[in-house]
Design a protein around this motif. Structure first.
Motif, mmCIF file in Angstrom:
data_model
loop_
_atom_site.group_PDB
_atom_site.id
_atom_site.type_symbol
_atom_site.label_atom_id
_atom_site.label_comp_id
_atom_site.label_asym_id
_atom_site.label_seq_id
_atom_site.Cartn_x
_atom_site.Cartn_y
_atom_site.Cartn_z
ATOM 1 N N SER A 1 0.844 -1.199 0.000
ATOM 2 C CA SER A 1 0.000 0.000 0.000
ATOM 3 C C SER A 1 0.873 1.241 0.000
ATOM 4 O O SER A 1 2.079 1.172 0.255
ATOM 5 C CB SER A 1 -0.927 0.007 1.219
ATOM 6 O OG SER A 1 -0.163 0.090 2.414
ATOM 7 N N VAL A 2 0.254 2.375 -0.280
ATOM 8 C CA VAL A 2 0.925 3.677 -0.247
ATOM 9 C C VAL A 2 0.001 4.684 0.433
ATOM 10 O O VAL A 2 -1.210 4.459 0.549
ATOM 11 C CB VAL A 2 1.281 4.166 -1.667
ATOM 12 C CG1 VAL A 2 2.345 3.283 -2.305
ATOM 13 C CG2 VAL A 2 0.036 4.231 -2.549
ATOM 14 N N VAL A 3 0.567 5.802 0.858
ATOM 15 C CA VAL A 3 -0.229 6.866 1.470
ATOM 16 C C VAL A 3 -0.734 7.835 0.402
ATOM 17 O O VAL A 3 -1.857 8.328 0.483
ATOM 18 C CB VAL A 3 0.599 7.629 2.523
ATOM 19 C CG1 VAL A 3 -0.233 8.736 3.179
ATOM 20 C CG2 VAL A 3 1.117 6.671 3.583
ATOM 21 N N MET A 4 0.103 8.103 -0.588
ATOM 22 C CA MET A 4 -0.259 9.022 -1.672
ATOM 23 C C MET A 4 -0.111 8.307 -3.008
ATOM 24 O O MET A 4 0.904 7.663 -3.264
ATOM 25 C CB MET A 4 0.622 10.271 -1.647
ATOM 26 C CG MET A 4 0.314 11.273 -2.760
ATOM 27 S SD MET A 4 1.411 12.714 -2.729
ATOM 28 C CE MET A 4 0.884 13.494 -1.217
ATOM 29 N N LEU A 5 -1.129 8.450 -3.847
ATOM 30 C CA LEU A 5 -1.120 7.845 -5.173
ATOM 31 C C LEU A 5 -1.246 8.946 -6.219
ATOM 32 O O LEU A 5 -2.195 9.736 -6.182
ATOM 33 C CB LEU A 5 -2.273 6.849 -5.304
ATOM 34 C CG LEU A 5 -2.341 6.017 -6.587
ATOM 35 C CD1 LEU A 5 -1.092 5.161 -6.748
ATOM 36 C CD2 LEU A 5 -3.584 5.140 -6.573
ATOM 37 N N VAL A 6 -0.288 9.001 -7.137
ATOM 38 C CA VAL A 6 -0.255 10.027 -8.183
ATOM 39 C C VAL A 6 -0.452 9.342 -9.534
ATOM 40 O O VAL A 6 0.290 8.417 -9.871
ATOM 41 C CB VAL A 6 1.076 10.803 -8.168
ATOM 42 C CG1 VAL A 6 1.056 11.901 -9.233
ATOM 43 C CG2 VAL A 6 1.334 11.412 -6.789
ATOM 44 N N LEU A 7 -1.458 9.807 -10.291
ATOM 45 C CA LEU A 7 -1.748 9.244 -11.608
ATOM 46 C C LEU A 7 -1.436 10.262 -12.692
ATOM 47 O O LEU A 7 -1.833 11.433 -12.579
ATOM 48 C CB LEU A 7 -3.224 8.837 -11.706
ATOM 49 C CG LEU A 7 -3.711 7.734 -10.758
ATOM 50 C CD1 LEU A 7 -5.180 7.444 -11.024
ATOM 51 C CD2 LEU A 7 -2.871 6.472 -10.888
ATOM 52 N N CYS A 8 -0.753 9.819 -13.734
ATOM 53 C CA CYS A 8 -0.425 10.687 -14.866
ATOM 54 C C CYS A 8 -0.548 9.884 -16.159
ATOM 55 O O CYS A 8 -0.942 8.715 -16.144
ATOM 56 C CB CYS A 8 0.971 11.282 -14.709
ATOM 57 S SG CYS A 8 2.257 10.055 -14.462
ATOM 58 N N SER A 9 -0.196 10.501 -17.278
ATOM 59 C CA SER A 9 -0.515 9.926 -18.587
ATOM 60 C C SER A 9 0.532 8.969 -19.138
ATOM 61 O O SER A 9 0.227 8.179 -20.021
ATOM 62 C CB SER A 9 -0.738 11.061 -19.599
ATOM 63 O OG SER A 9 0.422 11.872 -19.690
ATOM 64 N N SER A 10 1.775 9.017 -18.648
ATOM 65 C CA SER A 10 2.821 8.194 -19.264
ATOM 66 C C SER A 10 3.929 7.907 -18.260
ATOM 67 O O SER A 10 4.024 8.531 -17.195
ATOM 68 C CB SER A 10 3.408 8.893 -20.497
ATOM 69 O OG SER A 10 4.078 10.081 -20.114
ATOM 70 N N ALA A 11 4.798 6.960 -18.635
ATOM 71 C CA ALA A 11 5.943 6.623 -17.791
ATOM 72 C C ALA A 11 6.938 7.790 -17.720
ATOM 73 O O ALA A 11 7.506 8.077 -16.663
ATOM 74 C CB ALA A 11 6.630 5.374 -18.342
#
Length: 282
Positions: free
Chosen positions: A158-168
């Protein structure tokens, strides 16, 4: 008995088997000549070709119109997303943008009650980026108690913060730009490029990480395989305002948009409504 014996009676009648009449021979010769002449005439006459019907005006005008329309179609350039976005001034994303996106996506296939269940209140959102922040400064503003959360986090997978973006590539840029914020926090890369999913599953199972940065497709795959648990997530950040070389935001890319909405629907929206996760638009 008046007839003489030298001249038989049948020789004196015309048209009988006596001497042939010269007029009959002439008639036969003329008939044969006429038949020969007709044969020669028929042989000498060229074969009559069938005249092709000339196309009417309507048939001639149709291909010309098609050619003209084809030329116009070539000249007319189709507008792309980049052309539209290039003319529009950049506007910071707000919670209403995400709400409208969800409503448009589910509007045709869901009932009114189901759409209401997908709506999020304003309390589920963090302050949005006004396009003046760097990533580190934005995270410092929305997570003032980050140091305490980081110390208390002891769970694996698990993680505390999850960041989503468009590419590697964009994930790597964000990881570098959050150096001033993360300090000695452990960050895991959650994208598919050059990293197998089994490697990420082993890392999550054996190690402890505070921040996960990656693409929605790989994050969704890890969640579906129970390799990543979202119950410990407190902040989920969408890289909403950043544009790539084609001036597309992450929600302008159909694949990224679909995977992000699927992840929100299956896991994140329920956690937001329960009050355990806050959404931020960077």
């Amino acid at each position: 008995m008046s007839d003489t014996l030298e001249e038989p009676w049948w020789d004196s009648e015309p048209g009988t088997g006596g001497t042939p009449d010269p007029s009959d021979d002439e008639a036969i010769e003329k008939a044969s000549e006429n038949r020969t002449a007709t044969r020669q005439d028929s042989d000498s006459k060229p074969a009559v070709k069938k005249k092709r019907k000339q196309p009417t005006e309507c048939f001639l005008s149709q291909p010309e119109e098609k050619q003209e329309s084809a030329v116009k179609a070539k000249k007319r350039k189709k507008k792309t997303i980049s052309d539209v976005l290039q003319k529009s001034a950049p506007k910071p994303g707000v919670p209403a943008d995400l709400q409208n996106l969800l409503s448009q996506h589910f509007g045709e296939n869901r009932s009114v009650i189901e759409i209401e269940e997908l709506k999020l209140s304003d309390s589920c959102f963090l302050p949005a980026n006004d396009l003046t922040h760097s990533f580190s400064s934005y995270l410092k503003e929305i997570c003032p108690k980050w140091a305490k959360l980081r110390r208390n986090h002891k769970e694996k997978k698990s993680v505390v913060m999850l960041v989503l973006c468009s590419s590697a590539l964009r994930s790597l840029e964000l990881i570098k730009s959050m150096t001033a914020f993360k300090g000695d926090c452990r960050v895991i890369k959650l994208f598919a490029k050059h990293i197998k999913i089994k490697e990420q599953m082993n890392m999550l199972e054996k190690g402890m990480f505070h921040i996960g940065v990656g693409t929605p497709g790989r994050v969704k795959a890890l969640v579906e395989q129970d390799a990543l648990c979202l119950n410990s997530v407190k902040y989920m950040i969408l890289d909403w305002n950043w544009r790539d070389q084609k001036l597309r935001r992450m929600m302008d890319i159909p694949e990224i948009k679909k995977e992000t909405i699927d992840l929100l629907e299956k896991s994140i929206i329920k956690l937001c409504r329960d009050g355990s996760v806050k959404l931020g638009l960077f």
